[in-house]
Enzyme design. Structure first.
Site, short mmCIF file in Angstrom:
data_model
loop_
_atom_site.label_atom_id
_atom_site.label_comp_id
_atom_site.label_asym_id
_atom_site.label_seq_id
_atom_site.Cartn_x
_atom_site.Cartn_y
_atom_site.Cartn_z
CB CYS A 2 -19.18 40.00 19.47
SG CYS A 2 -18.40 41.48 20.12
NE ARG A 27 -17.69 34.90 16.57
CZ ARG A 27 -17.07 34.90 15.40
NH1 ARG A 27 -16.59 33.77 14.91
NH2 ARG A 27 -16.89 36.01 14.74
CD1 TRP A 72 -12.65 39.51 24.15
CD2 TRP A 72 -12.28 41.25 22.82
NE1 TRP A 72 -11.37 39.95 24.36
CE2 TRP A 72 -11.11 41.01 23.57
CE3 TRP A 72 -12.27 42.31 21.90
CZ2 TRP A 72 -9.96 41.78 23.45
CZ3 TRP A 72 -11.13 43.09 21.78
CH2 TRP A 72 -9.99 42.81 22.55
CG ASN A 98 -18.36 40.02 15.28
OD1 ASN A 98 -17.49 40.55 15.96
ND2 ASN A 98 -18.09 39.12 14.33
N GLY A 99 -18.11 43.39 15.30
CA GLY A 99 -17.31 44.22 14.40
C GLY A 99 -17.02 45.57 15.03
CD GLU A 481 2.95 28.95 21.37
OE1 GLU A 481 1.89 28.45 21.81
OE2 GLU A 481 2.97 30.02 20.70
CE LYS A 485 0.46 29.41 24.01
NZ LYS A 485 -0.56 29.15 23.01
CD GLU A 488 -2.51 32.74 24.85
OE1 GLU A 488 -3.65 32.85 24.39
OE2 GLU A 488 -1.74 31.81 24.58
CG HIS A 504 22.90 42.65 21.20
ND1 HIS A 504 24.12 43.17 20.81
CD2 HIS A 504 22.93 41.33 20.87
CE1 HIS A 504 24.85 42.22 20.26
NE2 HIS A 504 24.15 41.10 20.28
CE LYS A 603 -8.98 28.14 20.52
NZ LYS A 603 -7.62 27.94 20.95
#
Ligand code: AGP
Length: 608
Positions: A2, A27, A72, A98-99, A481, A485, A488, A504, A603
């Site tokens: 947060c 955040r 968040w 925050n935490g 990657e 993307k 996300e 496999h 972010k």
């Protein structure tokens, strides 16, 4: 993860706090809220959703102080009730946090036994209810007593209705900066000093066990033994620029288009053509020390770990030094056998990722030197590392990291070249490598110029809900990657997988509704990739291939091919990654996803 912000001073606390929260939305953006003191009462407004929701229902004015929060969710669903600030039952104290408070369950149970009723599901409300229990007129003392009881990590700001002239702040393993201007009698606090409105502030960061009593323009700080301590302050050159989409529909698309420029900035002025040497500005580790390292261990999370994997390959390929990249959230709990002759590189765009910070501290305990590759000055990682190489990519707004990632790869390529020179690579070979690296910005441009073609392909594949992304050698990490993307920003199930691993197990999933996106830009493994694609084709899956111009054979097997400008195998991840970013963007656009602020993400990940 947060963001918290606070203000005390002669200006309008509400407006100052709202401006701070606007910059902290990276955040967390699932709910926001503000509290303050007015006429001896705590007044507050909080709302689920983005800051714009709060503004639309804002009822507050004439505050004497203000503390604010962007959330968040970690504990308790996204709702007005669970949004911060949280107050005690008598509304005498308000807190933003925050935490994570790990022992909140047992503390809550004890309070409920004592007759306290809770109005939210959060761990944070437990803290403020405890503060009300311990409050005997001295807010600092109540805060200190409660912090001695809680386990976990936190950055908090607290106000009490009887103390309109003060904000109490404390932090443990979460960033919290305090900015003071005695001349204007203003005091600010924030999770990110870059959100302070001016560089003329005396700034200090709160450490574990410290509690600050903040008043207008001044602050007293106490240690865990409740002794007053002197905190040295610093003036920071703050780098806040008003984020603009510059005419693009989304920050993500704008940042994708910035990459020719940002990759250039990451390498510009850092290679000396004459000597064939690499030089990083104000670099804190001497060449002789660098040359003596026996091993390099890279620690990072998410996309940054993908850049780290490519960087480890560069170090082994170019500098012939054993190198590995470890996902920080795992590495911090494993006995990594780190020794002082290991150089530890931590990679983080934000510089605030909790798992990467914890892994950094673990490596420090093992007496390793820490080199940070980061994009945000004054962040926790840049302050705790022994040396820093900045990406210079500018503020990255979109949660989906793009320009920071290609700049991380560019910096890692240069750093590997630096280590290689120190370990005997010739100046000519270094110039040859750098000549190819210099071509990358132009080649990324070529990929951007082919957007209409890529957009058509994306529209065709946007109807699928499941994908495999496959590759070999440096294209394997690129496929990871690419899959990240797509996951996300378009909420599609995308699995990155080494092409050689399909048989496999993953092959069991292959069918006509499960396209395979193949990254074929490494000549060294071309034939192996082609036979893997033949096996995929035999099982009816649509194939989209990313291949360098001239690798015609791919066209025989793949349903669709997006051609990439040819380059060396080592540098092929740049253009292939940008193409994968665009594929994800245009599929997300087709699927009408919230591209810049995807659900459930933020972010900067400042909790475990
Ligand atoms: C990448 O697009 C994601 N936003 C995420 O995986 C990110 O790379 C990860 O959280 C690490 O963040 P950092 O680079 O700021 O440490």
């Amino acid at each position: 993860m947060c963001g918290i912000f606070g203000y005390l001073g002669p200006k309008n606390p509400l407006q100052i706090c709202l401006a701070g929260l606007e910059q902290l939305e990276y955040r967390g953006y699932d709910s926001t809220g503000i509290a303050g003191i007015r006429n001896g009462q705590i007044v507050f407004c909080k709302k689920a959703g983005k800051l714009s929701n709060l503004l639309a229902s804002m009822t507050l004015n004439n505050l004497e102080s203000a503390i604010g929060h962007t959330r968040w969710a970690t504990h308790g669903q996204i709702s007005d009730q669970n949004a911060h600030p949280h107050l005690d039952s008598l509304h005498s104290i308000a807190i933003v946090h925050n935490g994570i408070i790990e022992n909140h369950h047992s503390l809550r149970a004890r309070l409920i036994e004592e007759g306290v009723t809770f109005s939210s599901e959060t761990d944070t409300e437990v803290v403020v209810q405890l503060m009300a229990k311990y409050y005997q007129g001295d807010l600092k003392s109540a805060v200190q007593q409660v912090l001695a009881l809680v386990q976990g990590i936190y950055a908090i700001a607290v106000v009490h209705k009887d103390h309109p002239d003060q904000i109490i702040a404390a932090a443990k393993e979460c960033p919290l900066a305090v900015g003071l201007d005695p001349m204007t009698h203003e005091s600010f606090l924030s999770s990110d000093p870059n959100t302070f409105p001016s560089s003329n502030l005396d700034i200090f960061f709160l450490k574990a066990g410290e509690v600050a009593v903040i008043r207008k323009g001044v602050a007293e700080v106490y240690n865990a033994e409740q002794q007053p301590i002197y905190k040295s302050t610093e003036r920071l050159q703050l780098h806040y620029t008003e984020p603009s989409k510059e005419g693009f529909d989304h920050f993500l698309l704008k940042e994708i288009h910035e990459q020719p420029h940002t990759v250039l900035k990451a390498i510009l002025g850092r290679f000396q053509e004459l000597t064939g040497n690499v030089e990083f500005e104000s670099f804190q580790i001497k060449d002789e020390e660098l040359a003596a390292y026996q091993r390099v261990c890279i620690l990072a999370c998410g996309g940054s770990a993908h850049a780290g994997s490519i960087g480890a390959a560069y170090l082994e390929e170019l500098a012939k030094i054993p190198a590995q990249c470890e996902i920080a959230s795992e590495a911090r709990y494993r006995s990594m056998l780190l020794t002082p002759d290991t150089l530890v590189i931590v990679i983080s765009q934000s510089g605030e990722t909790a798992d990467t910070i914890a892994a950094l501290r673990m490596a420090k305990e093992a007496r390793c030197k820490i080199l940070a590759i980061c994009n945000v000055p004054h962040s926790t990682i840049t302050r705790e590392a022994d040396a820093v190489i900045y990406l210079k990519a500018g503020t990255e707004i979109s949660v989906c990291s793009t320009k920071a990632l290609t700049s991380q790869i560019a910096v890692l390529a240069l750093f590997a070249l630096h280590m290689a020179r120190l370990r005997g690579l010739s100046a000519d070979a270094a110039r040859e490598f750098f000549r190819h690296l210099q071509q990358i910005p132009k080649q990324i441009h070529q990929v951007l110029n082919a957007i209409p073609q890529l957009r058509k392909i994306a529209e065709k594949y946007s109807r699928y809900d499941h994908f495999f992304f496959i590759g070999r050698l440096y294209m394997y990490t690129t496929s990871l990657e690419g899959a990240l993307k797509l996951k996300e920003i378009s909420y599609v199930n995308a699995n990155g997988c080494p092409a050689g691993e399909l048989k496999h197990g993953p092959f069991a999933l292959i069918n006509s509704d499960f396209p395979v996106v193949a990254f074929c830009a490494n000549q060294q493994t071309k034939d192996k990739m082609l036979s893997n694609l033949a096996e995929v084709k035999a099982r009816g899956a649509p194939i989209l291939a990313f291949a360098p111009l001239g690798m015609e054979d791919v066209e025989i097997i793949a349903n669709d091919v997006f051609w990439l400008p040819p380059t060396t195998d080592l540098l092929a991840p740049f253009t292939a990654t940008v193409a994968a970013q665009l594929l994800a963007y245009y599929i997300a656009l087709e699927r009408q996803c919230n591209i810049d602020q995807p659900r459930n993400l933020a972010k900067s990940v400042t909790v475990e």
